[in-house]
Design a protein around this motif. Structure first.
Motif, PDB file in Angstrom:
ATOM      1  N   GLN A 151      -4.523   5.397  32.124  1.00 41.81           N
ATOM      2  CA  GLN A 151      -4.526   5.345  33.576  1.00 41.81           C
ATOM      3  C   GLN A 151      -5.875   5.847  34.084  1.00 41.81           C
ATOM      4  O   GLN A 151      -6.409   6.823  33.595  1.00 41.81           O
ATOM      5  N   ILE A 152      -6.389   5.181  35.103  1.00 42.37           N
ATOM      6  CA  ILE A 152      -7.676   5.529  35.690  1.00 42.37           C
ATOM      7  C   ILE A 152      -7.438   6.505  36.837  1.00 42.37           C
ATOM      8  O   ILE A 152      -6.551   6.303  37.667  1.00 42.37           O
ATOM      9  N   GLU A 153      -8.232   7.552  36.891  1.00 44.71           N
ATOM     10  CA  GLU A 153      -8.037   8.604  37.885  1.00 44.71           C
ATOM     11  C   GLU A 153      -8.542   8.200  39.270  1.00 44.71           C
ATOM     12  O   GLU A 153      -9.483   7.420  39.393  1.00 44.71           O
ATOM     13  N   THR A 154      -7.916   8.770  40.296  1.00 47.05           N
ATOM     14  CA  THR A 154      -8.347   8.587  41.674  1.00 47.05           C
ATOM     15  C   THR A 154      -9.807   8.994  41.813  1.00 47.05           C
ATOM     16  O   THR A 154     -10.237   9.992  41.246  1.00 47.05           O
ATOM     17  N   GLY A 155     -10.572   8.196  42.554  1.00 43.97           N
ATOM     18  CA  GLY A 155     -11.982   8.487  42.772  1.00 43.97           C
ATOM     19  C   GLY A 155     -12.930   7.859  41.767  1.00 43.97           C
ATOM     20  O   GLY A 155     -14.142   7.909  41.938  1.00 43.97           O
ATOM     21  N   THR A 156     -12.376   7.238  40.725  1.00 47.55           N
ATOM     22  CA  THR A 156     -13.215   6.594  39.711  1.00 47.55           C
ATOM     23  C   THR A 156     -13.833   5.324  40.283  1.00 47.55           C
ATOM     24  O   THR A 156     -13.123   4.472  40.809  1.00 47.55           O
ATOM     25  N   PRO A 157     -15.162   5.191  40.190  1.00 43.95           N
ATOM     26  CA  PRO A 157     -15.786   3.952  40.654  1.00 43.95           C
ATOM     27  C   PRO A 157     -15.655   2.850  39.600  1.00 43.95           C
ATOM     28  O   PRO A 157     -15.807   3.099  38.408  1.00 43.95           O
ATOM     29  N   GLU A 208      -8.161   4.297  44.479  1.00 45.23           N
ATOM     30  CA  GLU A 208      -7.348   5.151  45.356  1.00 45.23           C
ATOM     31  C   GLU A 208      -6.111   5.657  44.599  1.00 45.23           C
ATOM     32  O   GLU A 208      -5.813   6.837  44.639  1.00 45.23           O
ATOM     33  N   ARG A 209      -5.394   4.700  43.942  1.00 50.54           N
ATOM     34  CA  ARG A 209      -4.208   5.093  43.169  1.00 50.54           C
ATOM     35  C   ARG A 209      -3.690   3.901  42.374  1.00 50.54           C
ATOM     36  O   ARG A 209      -4.018   2.753  42.661  1.00 50.54           O
ATOM     37  N   LEU A 210      -2.861   4.191  41.386  1.00 52.64           N
ATOM     38  CA  LEU A 210      -2.185   3.173  40.594  1.00 52.64           C
ATOM     39  C   LEU A 210      -1.019   2.621  41.406  1.00 52.64           C
ATOM     40  O   LEU A 210      -0.214   3.386  41.950  1.00 52.64           O
ATOM     41  N   LEU A 211      -0.929   1.293  41.502  1.00 51.26           N
ATOM     42  CA  LEU A 211       0.198   0.660  42.183  1.00 51.26           C
ATOM     43  C   LEU A 211       1.310   0.298  41.218  1.00 51.26           C
ATOM     44  O   LEU A 211       2.488   0.361  41.561  1.00 51.26           O
ATOM     45  N   GLY A 212       0.950  -0.122  39.992  1.00 50.04           N
ATOM     46  CA  GLY A 212       1.957  -0.497  39.023  1.00 50.04           C
ATOM     47  C   GLY A 212       1.340  -0.946  37.711  1.00 50.04           C
ATOM     48  O   GLY A 212       0.143  -1.227  37.638  1.00 50.04           O
ATOM     49  N   MET A 236       0.880  -6.958  30.815  1.00 50.08           N
ATOM     50  CA  MET A 236      -0.406  -7.653  30.770  1.00 50.08           C
ATOM     51  C   MET A 236      -1.538  -6.900  31.451  1.00 50.08           C
ATOM     52  O   MET A 236      -2.703  -7.092  31.109  1.00 50.08           O
ATOM     53  N   ALA A 237      -1.225  -6.058  32.444  1.00 51.24           N
ATOM     54  CA  ALA A 237      -2.296  -5.455  33.225  1.00 51.24           C
ATOM     55  C   ALA A 237      -1.781  -4.268  34.038  1.00 51.24           C
ATOM     56  O   ALA A 237      -0.580  -4.040  34.140  1.00 51.24           O
ATOM     57  N   SER A 238      -2.722  -3.557  34.624  1.00 52.80           N
ATOM     58  CA  SER A 238      -2.436  -2.497  35.584  1.00 52.80           C
ATOM     59  C   SER A 238      -3.019  -2.925  36.927  1.00 52.80           C
ATOM     60  O   SER A 238      -4.066  -3.562  36.975  1.00 52.80           O
ATOM     61  N   VAL A 239      -2.328  -2.559  38.012  1.00 56.91           N
ATOM     62  CA  VAL A 239      -2.795  -2.906  39.348  1.00 56.91           C
ATOM     63  C   VAL A 239      -3.084  -1.610  40.105  1.00 56.91           C
ATOM     64  O   VAL A 239      -2.231  -0.725  40.182  1.00 56.91           O
ATOM     65  N   TYR A 240      -4.301  -1.542  40.645  1.00 58.59           N
ATOM     66  CA  TYR A 240      -4.737  -0.355  41.365  1.00 58.59           C
ATOM     67  C   TYR A 240      -5.050  -0.699  42.813  1.00 58.59           C
ATOM     68  O   TYR A 240      -5.543  -1.785  43.108  1.00 58.59           O
ATOM     69  N   LEU A 241      -4.770   0.250  43.705  1.00 54.44           N
ATOM     70  CA  LEU A 241      -5.246   0.167  45.072  1.00 54.44           C
ATOM     71  C   LEU A 241      -6.660   0.720  45.055  1.00 54.44           C
ATOM     72  O   LEU A 241      -6.888   1.851  44.590  1.00 54.44           O
ATOM     73  N   VAL A 242      -7.616  -0.081  45.510  1.00 49.96           N
ATOM     74  CA  VAL A 242      -9.015   0.328  45.489  1.00 49.96           C
ATOM     75  C   VAL A 242      -9.631   0.124  46.870  1.00 49.96           C
ATOM     76  O   VAL A 242      -9.164  -0.684  47.663  1.00 49.96           O
ATOM     77  N   ARG A 243     -10.690   0.866  47.130  1.00 46.37           N
ATOM     78  CA  ARG A 243     -11.428   0.743  48.382  1.00 46.37           C
ATOM     79  C   ARG A 243     -12.813   0.193  48.071  1.00 46.37           C
ATOM     80  O   ARG A 243     -13.512   0.695  47.201  1.00 46.37           O
TER      81      ARG A 243
END
Length: 77
Positions: free
Chosen positions: A1-7, A14-18, A22-29
């Motif tokens: 899992q990738i931590e919040t704030g990682t570019p 921002e956070r892991l959504l699910g 096959m993959a991970s989905v993240y909320l990113v800015r």
């Protein structure tokens, strides 16, 4: 899992959504536009990455209120 704030490229996590098989989905800015996006990350085989890129290209042509719009596809290595 990738931590919040990682570019990641031009986005900041921002956070892991699910997660799935096959993959991970993240909320990113987006760092420059300050807009929120869903980022699909696949760290497995190159054939799976190719499949996700193909699916993104097809889905980017679809426009419907019940389908998430694909606005970009990229392979960041």
């Amino acid at each position: 899992q990738i931590e919040t704030g990682t570019p990641i490229d031009r986005f900041v996590v921002e956070r892991l959504l699910g997660q799935g098989g096959m993959a991970s989905v993240y909320l990113v800015r987006h760092q420059h536009l300050d807009s929120l996006h869903a980022l699909v990350l696949s760290l497995s085989s190159s054939s799976l990455q190719d499949r996700l890129l193909r699916e993104g290209k097809v889905q980017s042509r679809l426009r419907h209120r019940n389908i998430v719009a694909v606005t970009d596809v990229d392979s960041v290595g």
